[in-house]
Structures are given as structure tokens and as C-alpha cells.
Design an enzyme around this catalytic site. Sequence first.
Site, PDB file in Angstrom:
ATOM      1  N   HIS A 125      -1.701  -9.510  -2.384  1.00  0.00           N
ATOM      2  CA  HIS A 125      -2.204  -9.075  -3.695  1.00  0.00           C
ATOM      3  C   HIS A 125      -2.391  -7.576  -3.765  1.00  0.00           C
ATOM      4  O   HIS A 125      -2.292  -6.868  -2.773  1.00  0.00           O
ATOM      5  CB  HIS A 125      -3.492  -9.813  -4.052  1.00  0.00           C
ATOM      6  N   CYS A 144      -6.622 -12.062   3.232  1.00  0.00           N
ATOM      7  CA  CYS A 144      -5.389 -11.830   2.483  1.00  0.00           C
ATOM      8  C   CYS A 144      -4.662 -10.586   2.992  1.00  0.00           C
ATOM      9  O   CYS A 144      -5.152  -9.875   3.861  1.00  0.00           O
ATOM     10  CB  CYS A 144      -5.697 -11.662   1.001  1.00  0.00           C
TER      11      CYS A 144
END
Length: 169
Positions: A125, A144
Amino acid sequence: MISRLTRRTALLGGACAFLSGCAGKFRSYDGPAVTRLRLFKKRRLLVVEGRERTLRTYPIGLGFAPVGHKQFEGDGRTPEGSYVIDRRNPDSKFHLSIGISYPNTADVAYAAAAGRHPGSDIFIHGGPRRGVDPTDVRDWTAGCIAVTDRQIEAIYAMVRDGTPIEIYA
């Protein structure tokens, strides 16, 4: 007093400006097909590969505990192993995001044997907030992989669901 035409023009112009800002994060890509992603945690590098060559490379940020394979929810680690890109989130609070198929069967079994949850929702992301390069703020995610907003725009356009991703220590 402002005329109706002036008011309508101002409202229409504002709406167009707003909508063009929203649409700006979605890019198109007409280059070679992406055949796989390889992520090197120690080198903090994401490699986007085509059939015949490397197409792009990106510096990355990781989970706040970058060493080792993700095992449990909340451990702050980024997974290691073979996964696939399995979903997209155009409304991500981190600009755009593409999902990684963590946890796999082995991850679930390991965590279950320890009586724990393996965690979930691992994504590639964009950054935490406008104007901050997430690769300069190393290892801030909960597991992440972070890139800049401009980089995730390109990755989002290039990478399709089902693309394999290999994550190496």
C-alpha cells in the site's frame, strides 16, 4: 449579488476539480504483463518482473518488526514465502492497496498449533499521510509492505489479481 450562471459555473468547476483529484490515483498501464513479484526484505526492495526482464524496482518499508516470518496477529512482521496477489482496495486508507494471500494453509496451521491467530490483511500500500515518503519512515506498518502513493498507483495499474509474489528474508 452573484448571478445564477456564476454560481453554477463555480459549483461545476469545484465538482470537476474534486473529481479529477479522485480520479488521479488510477493510472493505466499498457506495458508487458507482470508475471511475478519478488520482495527482498533485507534489501527493502520490491521487484516487478515480466516474462523476459525486470520491469521496475521499488524501495519499500515493512512491518515494525521486520526480521523473521509473520507468525501471529500483532507481531509486526511481514510474511515470508510464496503467496499471490488476491484482492484490490481502491478505497484504502493508505491511498491504494493490493492484497497478499497471507495467511496460507501452513501459516494457519502453525498459529493454530500455538493457540494463536495468524493475522490477516497483509497489503502492498501507499504511505501513511500525504507528503511523507513511507520508505524514509522505515518499518512502520503492522506487517504490510509500504511504498509511496505514486508508486502504489503504478503497481496497482500493473499487477493483476493472481500474480505470484515471493517474499524473501
